[in-house]
Design a protein around this motif. Structure first.
Motif, PDB file in Angstrom:
ATOM      1  N   PHE A 199       0.827  -1.196   0.000  1.00 21.59           N
ATOM      2  CA  PHE A 199       0.000   0.000   0.000  1.00 21.59           C
ATOM      3  C   PHE A 199       0.865   1.250   0.000  1.00 21.59           C
ATOM      4  CE2 PHE A 199      -2.566  -3.319   1.808  1.00 21.59           C
ATOM      5  CZ  PHE A 199      -3.826  -3.094   1.276  1.00 21.59           C
ATOM      6  N   ARG A 200       0.321   2.312  -0.563  1.00 21.81           N
ATOM      7  CA  ARG A 200       1.006   3.603  -0.582  1.00 21.81           C
ATOM      8  C   ARG A 200       0.147   4.613   0.183  1.00 21.81           C
ATOM      9  NH1 ARG A 200       2.567   7.190  -5.899  1.00 21.81           N
ATOM     10  NH2 ARG A 200       3.164   9.034  -4.727  1.00 21.81           N
ATOM     11  N   PRO A 201       0.755   5.418   1.052  1.00 23.30           N
ATOM     12  CA  PRO A 201      -0.027   6.441   1.749  1.00 23.30           C
ATOM     13  C   PRO A 201      -0.357   7.598   0.808  1.00 23.30           C
ATOM     14  CG  PRO A 201       2.284   6.627   2.334  1.00 23.30           C
ATOM     15  CD  PRO A 201       2.152   5.422   1.446  1.00 23.30           C
ATOM     16  N   MET A 202      -1.589   8.093   0.891  1.00 23.20           N
ATOM     17  CA  MET A 202      -1.997   9.226   0.063  1.00 23.20           C
ATOM     18  C   MET A 202      -2.937  10.141   0.839  1.00 23.20           C
ATOM     19  SD  MET A 202      -2.510   7.628  -3.745  1.00 23.20           S
ATOM     20  CE  MET A 202      -2.479   9.235  -4.502  1.00 23.20           C
ATOM     21  N   LEU A 203      -2.898  11.398   0.478  1.00 25.59           N
ATOM     22  CA  LEU A 203      -3.845  12.383   0.985  1.00 25.59           C
ATOM     23  C   LEU A 203      -4.768  12.784  -0.152  1.00 25.59           C
ATOM     24  CD1 LEU A 203      -1.539  14.800   3.002  1.00 25.59           C
ATOM     25  CD2 LEU A 203      -3.252  13.246   3.930  1.00 25.59           C
ATOM     26  N   PHE A 204      -6.011  13.089   0.201  1.00 25.76           N
ATOM     27  CA  PHE A 204      -6.995  13.573  -0.761  1.00 25.76           C
ATOM     28  C   PHE A 204      -7.672  14.789  -0.152  1.00 25.76           C
ATOM     29  CE2 PHE A 204      -6.658   9.061  -1.304  1.00 25.76           C
ATOM     30  CZ  PHE A 204      -6.650   8.880  -2.674  1.00 25.76           C
ATOM     31  N   ASP A 205      -7.929  15.799  -0.969  1.00 22.46           N
ATOM     32  CA  ASP A 205      -8.828  16.853  -0.510  1.00 22.46           C
ATOM     33  C   ASP A 205     -10.062  16.793  -1.379  1.00 22.46           C
ATOM     34  OD1 ASP A 205      -9.225  19.256  -2.417  1.00 22.46           O
ATOM     35  OD2 ASP A 205      -7.039  19.059  -2.451  1.00 22.46           O
ATOM     36  N   VAL A 206     -11.196  17.099  -0.775  1.00 23.41           N
ATOM     37  CA  VAL A 206     -12.459  17.145  -1.506  1.00 23.41           C
ATOM     38  C   VAL A 206     -12.965  18.579  -1.447  1.00 23.41           C
ATOM     39  CG1 VAL A 206     -14.857  16.365  -1.610  1.00 23.41           C
ATOM     40  CG2 VAL A 206     -13.030  14.738  -1.038  1.00 23.41           C
ATOM     41  N   SER A 207     -13.120  19.176  -2.628  1.00 25.43           N
ATOM     42  CA  SER A 207     -13.687  20.518  -2.745  1.00 25.43           C
ATOM     43  C   SER A 207     -15.177  20.359  -2.984  1.00 25.43           C
ATOM     44  CB  SER A 207     -13.048  21.278  -3.909  1.00 25.43           C
ATOM     45  OG  SER A 207     -11.674  21.444  -3.693  1.00 25.43           O
ATOM     46  N   PRO A 208     -15.998  20.690  -1.978  1.00 23.45           N
ATOM     47  CA  PRO A 208     -17.445  20.479  -2.134  1.00 23.45           C
ATOM     48  C   PRO A 208     -18.074  21.460  -3.115  1.00 23.45           C
ATOM     49  CG  PRO A 208     -16.940  21.390   0.039  1.00 23.45           C
ATOM     50  CD  PRO A 208     -15.642  21.207  -0.679  1.00 23.45           C
ATOM     51  N   SER A 209     -19.054  20.959  -3.880  1.00 22.50           N
ATOM     52  CA  SER A 209     -19.778  21.826  -4.814  1.00 22.50           C
ATOM     53  C   SER A 209     -21.249  21.969  -4.421  1.00 22.50           C
ATOM     54  CB  SER A 209     -19.667  21.301  -6.239  1.00 22.50           C
ATOM     55  OG  SER A 209     -20.185  19.989  -6.319  1.00 22.50           O
ATOM     56  N   THR A 210     -21.853  20.866  -3.994  1.00 24.86           N
ATOM     57  CA  THR A 210     -23.272  20.858  -3.631  1.00 24.86           C
ATOM     58  C   THR A 210     -23.472  19.922  -2.448  1.00 24.86           C
ATOM     59  OG1 THR A 210     -23.852  21.122  -5.962  1.00 24.86           O
ATOM     60  CG2 THR A 210     -25.621  20.435  -4.499  1.00 24.86           C
ATOM     61  N   ALA A 211     -24.433  20.232  -1.604  1.00 26.66           N
ATOM     62  CA  ALA A 211     -24.798  19.324  -0.517  1.00 26.66           C
ATOM     63  C   ALA A 211     -26.307  19.158  -0.523  1.00 26.66           C
ATOM     64  CB  ALA A 211     -24.332  19.867   0.833  1.00 26.66           C
ATOM     65  N   HIS A 212     -26.763  17.995  -0.059  1.00 27.26           N
ATOM     66  CA  HIS A 212     -28.190  17.728   0.117  1.00 27.26           C
ATOM     67  C   HIS A 212     -28.382  17.379   1.577  1.00 27.26           C
ATOM     68  CE1 HIS A 212     -28.556  17.803  -4.188  1.00 27.26           C
ATOM     69  NE2 HIS A 212     -27.603  16.904  -4.276  1.00 27.26           N
ATOM     70  N   TYR A 213     -29.340  18.021   2.215  1.00 31.27           N
ATOM     71  CA  TYR A 213     -29.571  17.867   3.650  1.00 31.27           C
ATOM     72  C   TYR A 213     -30.994  17.365   3.887  1.00 31.27           C
ATOM     73  CZ  TYR A 213     -30.562  19.240   8.459  1.00 31.27           C
ATOM     74  OH  TYR A 213     -30.935  19.234   9.771  1.00 31.27           O
ATOM     75  N   TRP A 214     -31.113  16.340   4.741  1.00 35.11           N
ATOM     76  CA  TRP A 214     -32.414  15.813   5.152  1.00 35.11           C
ATOM     77  C   TRP A 214     -32.524  15.967   6.656  1.00 35.11           C
ATOM     78  CZ3 TRP A 214     -29.398  13.687   1.437  1.00 35.11           C
ATOM     79  CH2 TRP A 214     -29.983  13.333   0.231  1.00 35.11           C
ATOM     80  N   SER A 215     -33.663  16.406   7.142  1.00 37.07           N
ATOM     81  CA  SER A 215     -33.881  16.546   8.588  1.00 37.07           C
ATOM     82  C   SER A 215     -34.533  15.308   9.188  1.00 37.07           C
ATOM     83  CB  SER A 215     -34.738  17.778   8.886  1.00 37.07           C
ATOM     84  OG  SER A 215     -35.983  17.670   8.228  1.00 37.07           O
ATOM     85  N   SER A 216     -35.088  14.438   8.333  1.00 40.55           N
ATOM     86  CA  SER A 216     -35.685  13.193   8.807  1.00 40.55           C
ATOM     87  C   SER A 216     -35.865  12.257   7.615  1.00 40.55           C
ATOM     88  CB  SER A 216     -37.043  13.452   9.471  1.00 40.55           C
ATOM     89  OG  SER A 216     -37.966  13.942   8.520  1.00 40.55           O
ATOM     90  N   PRO A 217     -35.988  10.940   7.876  1.00 41.11           N
ATOM     91  CA  PRO A 217     -36.232  10.024   6.756  1.00 41.11           C
ATOM     92  C   PRO A 217     -37.531  10.413   6.048  1.00 41.11           C
ATOM     93  CG  PRO A 217     -35.641   8.816   8.732  1.00 41.11           C
ATOM     94  CD  PRO A 217     -35.857  10.248   9.146  1.00 41.11           C
ATOM     95  N   GLY A 218     -37.498  10.432   4.750  1.00 37.46           N
ATOM     96  CA  GLY A 218     -38.684  10.770   3.978  1.00 37.46           C
ATOM     97  C   GLY A 218     -38.922  12.255   3.814  1.00 37.46           C
ATOM     98  N   SER A 219     -38.114  13.085   4.474  1.00 34.76           N
ATOM     99  CA  SER A 219     -38.306  14.526   4.312  1.00 34.76           C
ATOM    100  C   SER A 219     -37.752  14.976   2.966  1.00 34.76           C
ATOM    101  CB  SER A 219     -37.604  15.294   5.442  1.00 34.76           C
ATOM    102  OG  SER A 219     -36.202  15.173   5.330  1.00 34.76           O
ATOM    103  N   THR A 220     -38.174  16.130   2.533  1.00 34.71           N
ATOM    104  CA  THR A 220     -37.684  16.689   1.283  1.00 34.71           C
ATOM    105  C   THR A 220     -36.289  17.260   1.523  1.00 34.71           C
ATOM    106  OG1 THR A 220     -39.915  17.258   0.592  1.00 34.71           O
ATOM    107  CG2 THR A 220     -38.113  18.421  -0.510  1.00 34.71           C
ATOM    108  N   PRO A 221     -35.304  16.838   0.739  1.00 33.51           N
ATOM    109  CA  PRO A 221     -33.957  17.355   0.959  1.00 33.51           C
ATOM    110  C   PRO A 221     -33.830  18.795   0.481  1.00 33.51           C
ATOM    111  CG  PRO A 221     -33.979  15.928  -0.947  1.00 33.51           C
ATOM    112  CD  PRO A 221     -35.348  15.853  -0.341  1.00 33.51           C
ATOM    113  N   VAL A 222     -32.980  19.527   1.161  1.00 42.33           N
ATOM    114  CA  VAL A 222     -32.633  20.881   0.755  1.00 42.33           C
ATOM    115  C   VAL A 222     -31.309  20.787   0.022  1.00 42.33           C
ATOM    116  CG1 VAL A 222     -32.038  23.203   1.560  1.00 42.33           C
ATOM    117  CG2 VAL A 222     -33.829  21.900   2.722  1.00 42.33           C
ATOM    118  N   SER A 223     -31.220  21.381  -1.161  1.00 40.15           N
ATOM    119  CA  SER A 223     -29.974  21.419  -1.911  1.00 40.15           C
ATOM    120  C   SER A 223     -29.264  22.722  -1.604  1.00 40.15           C
ATOM    121  CB  SER A 223     -30.244  21.329  -3.415  1.00 40.15           C
ATOM    122  OG  SER A 223     -30.798  20.080  -3.728  1.00 40.15           O
TER     123      SER A 223
END
Length: 168
Positions: free
Chosen positions: A108-132
């Motif tokens: 194995f080789r050690p590696m670092l990754f960065d993730v630049s976020p573009s969009t998120a989807h948020y749910w407050s409960s199962p079955g709720s409508t997600p907010v983008s």
């Protein structure tokens, strides 16, 4: 109100997520990963041991999805993962990690990754409508909410399904 800052705060609180990548064969590869840092640009940083036979694949920048769950908060973050293999030991020391990169099997080789976020989807409960939510630094307001999340995977924005689509 959920916004970019709230999504980043949840990521800081939870620190562990599922890291999802779609490979060239359209197969989803998922594994739990720990967020080791979130920098001033809200890039999320990860450390991973990568099998040498997959290093070439991992050197590509690619789209990923991060899934973070905490109590009654569900967030899916879409972004671009960029690998970093130069100055690895320096970066680990800056995060208070042991800079000795030793792997007895040498498979194995050690590696670092960065993730630049573009969009998120948020749910407050199962079955709720997600907010983008736009995760871009200059975004002032959340995106429109998808209207029909039950009938398919949430993508950046969903349009309502027609009656014939509901039945397929």
């Amino acid at each position: 109100m959920i916004d970019r800052a709230a999504v980043i705060a949840q990521a800081r609180d939870v620190r562990v997520c599922m890291f999802h990548v779609v490979d060239d064969d359209i197969q989803v590869a998922s594994e739990p990963r720990t967020i080791i840092d979130i920098d001033e640009e809200d890039r999320l940083w990860f450390f991973a041991w990568v099998p040498y036979d997959q290093v070439d694949d991992e050197l590509d920048t690619r789209d990923v999805t991060l899934t973070i769950v905490d109590d009654a908060r569900w967030v899916s973050i879409l972004g671009r993962a960029t690998p970093h293999h130069e100055n690895l030991e320096q970066k680990l020391v800056s995060w208070g990690m042991d800079p000795k990169i030793e792997n007895e099997s040498r498979a194995f080789r050690p590696m670092l990754f960065d993730v630049s976020p573009s969009t998120a989807h948020y749910w407050s409960s199962p079955g709720s409508t997600p907010v983008s939510i736009s995760m871009l630094p200059d975004a002032a307001v959340p995106l429109l909410e998808p209207r029909s999340p039950i009938f398919g995977a949430v993508r950046h924005q969903l349009s309502p399904l027609t009656e014939s689509e509901h039945l397929t």
